[in-house]
Enzyme design. Structure first.
Site, PDB file in Angstrom:
ATOM      1  N   ASP A 296       0.866  -1.170   0.000  1.00 19.60           N
ATOM      2  CA  ASP A 296       0.000   0.000   0.000  1.00 19.60           C
ATOM      3  C   ASP A 296       0.910   1.229   0.000  1.00 19.60           C
ATOM      4  OD1 ASP A 296      -2.146   1.674  -0.078  1.00 19.60           O
ATOM      5  OD2 ASP A 296      -3.208   0.793   1.617  1.00 19.60           O
TER       6      ASP A 296
HETATM    7  C1  BGC Z   1      -4.990   3.318  -0.016  1.00 19.93           C
HETATM    8  C2  BGC Z   1      -5.139   2.294  -1.112  1.00 19.93           C
HETATM    9  C3  BGC Z   1      -5.017   2.966  -2.464  1.00 19.93           C
HETATM   10  C4  BGC Z   1      -3.672   3.663  -2.516  1.00 19.93           C
HETATM   11  C5  BGC Z   1      -3.399   4.335  -3.850  1.00 19.93           C
HETATM   12  C6  BGC Z   1      -3.753   4.167  -0.189  1.00 19.93           C
HETATM   13  O1  BGC Z   1      -3.746   5.238   0.695  1.00 19.93           O
HETATM   14  O2  BGC Z   1      -4.959   2.661   1.228  1.00 19.93           O
HETATM   15  O3  BGC Z   1      -6.366   1.628  -0.997  1.00 19.93           O
HETATM   16  O4  BGC Z   1      -5.149   2.031  -3.481  1.00 19.93           O
HETATM   17  O5  BGC Z   1      -3.640   4.650  -1.509  1.00 19.93           O
HETATM   18  O6  BGC Z   1      -4.195   5.418  -4.052  1.00 19.93           O
END
Ligand code: BGC
Length: 762
Positions: A296
């Site tokens: 993530d």
């Molecule tokens: C989120 C993810 C997301 C990623 C990219 C993160 O802060 O937890 O779910 O896909 O950002 O935007």
């Protein structure tokens, strides 16, 4: 047609289907084999730096006249792409932008390996579907699959070939803002929806220009963030992990999801990003997942804050060893991995394995055949926002609405001759109703509820705001805690309501009060809306309350006093049209709650599949049983609850076998009758309870459902099936077992079922 002849035809059809499935499997195997050969040849000529580059993903925006990178670290990112040190970009979107960044990767680097372009396509791209939690309320798997395929087609037409979805996090805590992104509290429903969404995004052929790779996230346990607080620690037992958290991920893997994203939380004290047990032992070894895992956002680096890695170098080592194949925005792999391999701290075979997985998905997407295949201006112009897509999201929106209560049959509304007051700032809002997580859509592009209602011209409609929810414009990235305290518009709203035949009050949360980093400790109507509701009720009791929100709310007072309540969530672009068609009875609602509505925040976590405990009942008539002193154990609205304008009766429950053996199939049959006046659809639900087991089982577990359509007065015999897949469970070693003994079988229109019987496994 004779029985013999129809039997023959059935066999013929089944054999043909089977042959086709086998042919497809054979073909897939063939393609996979040839891709594997190509990947190996490519790997052989890649330098260590180039391999590690494939494991690196940057976020970025590109100017169409560019390439001109903007934002933090832009120059480094740009230079790194040119050096072949970037395998993927996220948040670059639109054909021009994607082409300009792809061009650098393909034309300016030594090997010309195309980038995979990721984006959060969570509930639609530009044309928005309902928020995922709302879609889950439809329990309509075909519609959900269709919705994901519409989203995929728009994203693909904009140059994107990979979505960070579906979010398959099971959560029992509505304080956590990200419940709006998932499918609710249940692992069984969540698994079916995970499969539908993966199929919708990826289609039957990933190399087509209207399909994109999916990503099941967040692996794993994120939905159990302690006390619903975002990015918090997670503490769950193995039984919950295996039976509640992991099944939707397993379903996604079985549906051939190409990627998984790990999560911000820790599990057993080990951050999920560096968690080998999750990513290698379970996902890659036990389940045989052969796609790739992405971190993530900066979660590799965050292992330092967790106190698990002492620096970025160690964080990179821990993550790669644990099975995290791609680094999103930590700069850990690109800056540290070469050193780690050269020093002998990380085995190069781990790098090869990760790169093999990433390149395979790029081949499957067809990016090596044509890196610009998703860059087609013509498609971008015609697909995005097409009438067909709007019709599809409208259909999904109507299916997502849940009728919580309809006393006195205030709904459906009469179509003419009435004076109707519409009250609440959210009624005239075309932005909040789009919901959270909608980065590519245009602000204020939704049909407001007021606009939808105005299309019905037979009644006199009078709109008064009464109160807003929040102060001023709000954005996805901003903190949003400021609920308005302004009551200056109450007076005219009350006057208008007083004089009306019916009052429609549109209240709830702002769209950005849920989503990432939007945890709340109070779940009532924000701001002064409760006050407004009570004030209006004081002058007119004929209220239809339309809720627009992204999580279960605590609406005790409303539930007690307001005769009709409609849960309309945030339904995306076509919100207003969907709500109006339901209120006027042109669409009979059939949604059912995918998440329990608590009576108050103190009951949380409250969910239907609880454990019995050692003291479930007040049998001794004393105080020492499992309960609260100040509130009932029951929820306000249970999981699976949802009404229709018609009524359904369940009767004649039968099972094909009361005593069965492990491999038997048990047919559960019952009659469903539409006893009301309207055509309608009902989600019939099948639950079981394993009465005694080596690991205690919940009091009820959903194990089957079907959406059944019935004309007024019609009865249908329904058959649902139970096999060992439904009757077994995961023990604490993670092994799937089915144990002899008695099971209860329940059937009904919500988790508060109406019919039950028993079966025994010998
Ligand atoms: C989120 C993810 C997301 C990623 C990219 C993160 O802060 O937890 O779910 O896909 O950002 O935007």
């Amino acid at each position: 047609m004779s029985k013999f002849f129809s039997f023959f035809i059935t066999i013929f059809i089944l054999t043909t289907i089977n042959c086709k499935a086998q042919q497809k499997q054979k073909m897939n195997k063939g393609i996979k084999k040839s891709i594997a050969g190509k990947v190996d040849s490519l790997l052989n000529i890649m330098t260590l730096e180039e391999k590690i580059g494939q494991m690196n993903q940057y976020n970025g925006f590109w100017d169409v006249t560019g390439p001109s990178p903007k934002g933090g670290n832009a120059e480094k990112k740009y230079e790194d792409i040119k050096k072949g040190l970037v395998g993927s970009m996220l948040t670059v979107r639109g054909v021009d932008q994607v082409r300009s960044v792809q061009k650098i990767a393909v034309e300016d680097t030594r090997l010309g390996i195309p980038l995979i372009i990721g984006f959060d396509v969570i509930h639609g791209y530009k044309t928005l579907s309902p928020i995922p939690l709302a879609e889950a309320a439809s329990w309509d798997l075909d519609a959900i699959e269709k919705s994901a395929s519409v989203a995929a087609s728009e994203a693909a037409a904009s140059g994107i070939n990979w979505t960070f979805g579906p979010n398959v996090d099971v959560s029992r805590d509505p304080r956590w803002g990200r419940v709006m992104e998932g499918a609710g509290e249940d692992a069984y429903l969540g698994s079916k929806i995970a499969t539908a969404r993966v199929n919708g995004f990826q289609g039957d052929d990933l190399s087509k220009v209207n399909t994109i790779a999916a990503c099941a996230k967040h692996f794993a346990g994120y939905g159990f963030s302690e006390s619903g607080k975002e990015y918090n620690t997670v503490s769950i037992d193995r039984s919950t992990l295996y039976n509640v958290v992991l099944p939707p991920f397993k379903a996604a893997v079985d549906a051939d999801v190409k990627t998984l994203m790990n999560s911000f939380n820790e599990l057993d004290g080990i951050p999920a990003t560096g968690n080998k047990f999750l990513q290698r032992d379970i996902l890659k070894e036990k389940w045989g997942f052969n796609g790739f895992v992405i971190s993530d956002w900066a979660s590799i680096k965050e292992m330092i804050s967790w106190g698990h890695a002492k620096d970025l170098n160690q964080a990179a080592e821990l993550a790669v060893e644990a099975g995290c194949d791609m680094d999103m925005e930590s700069y850990a792999y690109v800056d540290e991995l070469v050193k780690l391999v050269k020093e002998g701290k990380v085995d190069e075979r781990l790098i090869d394995d990760a790169v093999r997985r990433i390149l395979t998905v790029k081949y499957e997407l067809g990016l090596f055949d044509d890196p610009y295949k998703y860059c087609n201006e013509e498609l971008e112009k015609t697909v995005i926002g097409s009438d067909e897509n709007r019709a599809a999201v409208l259909d999904m929106a109507k299916k997502s609405i849940v009728l919580l209560k309809n006393e006195n049959q205030l709904l459906p509304l009469p179509k003419e001759g009435k004076k109707i007051a519409v009250i609440g700032g959210l009624a005239d809002d075309n932005n909040s109703i789009l919901g959270s997580w909608r980065i590519a859509s245009d602000d204020h592009s939704g049909v407001s509820i007021l606009e939808g209602l105005q299309k019905y011209t037979g009644n006199q409609l009078l709109y008064k705001k009464g109160a807003d929810v929040t102060i001023g414009e709000t954005a996805f990235t901003e903190e949003l805690t400021i609920n308005t305290t302004d009551t200056s518009d109450f007076k005219e709203a009350i006057l208008t309501a007083k004089d009306a035949d019916i009052v429609i009050m549109v209240l709830g949360e702002h769209g950005f009060q849920t989503g990432e980093a939007r945890s709340r400790t109070e779940l009532g109507l924000p701001g002064v809306q409760q006050e407004l509701l009570e004030a209006v009720y004081g002058v007119n009791k004929n209220i239809v309350l339309v809720l627009t929100n992204g999580r279960p709310l605590t609406i005790n007072w409303a539930s007690e006093h307001i005769p009709t309540i409609v849960e309309a969530w945030q339904l995306g672009t076509e919100t207003g049209n969907a709500v109006a068609q339901v209120l006027y009875g042109d669409y009979n609602p059939s949604g059912k709650l995918p998440m329990t509505f608590p009576r108050n925040v103190g009951q949380i976590p409250i969910y239907y599949n609880q454990k019995q405990t050692g003291r479930p009942l007040n049998s001794e008539n004393n105080v020492f049983w499992s309960h609260y002193s100040d509130v009932a154990n029951t929820p306000l609205y249970p999981f699976g609850h949802g009404l229709s304008y018609t009524n359904f009766k369940y009767s004649n429950l039968k099972v094909s076998k009361t005593n069965f053996k492990t491999d038997d199939i048990i047919e559960v049959t019952f009659d469903l009758t539409n006893t009301g006046k309207f055509y309608g659809k009902e989600v019939v639900q099948l639950y079981i309870r394993d009465l005694f087991a080596s690991v205690t089982r919940p009091i009820k577990e959903l194990k089957g459902f079907e959406l059944v359509a019935l004309n007024a007065g019609e009865t249908k015999k329904i058959t649902l099936k139970l096999t060992k897949a439904e009757l077994g469970f995961y023990n604490n070693n993670g092994d799937f077992v089915i144990e002899p003994g008695d099971f209860k079988v329940f059937v009904g229109g919500s988790s508060e079922t109406t019919l039950e019987t028993e079966i025994t496994l010998h």
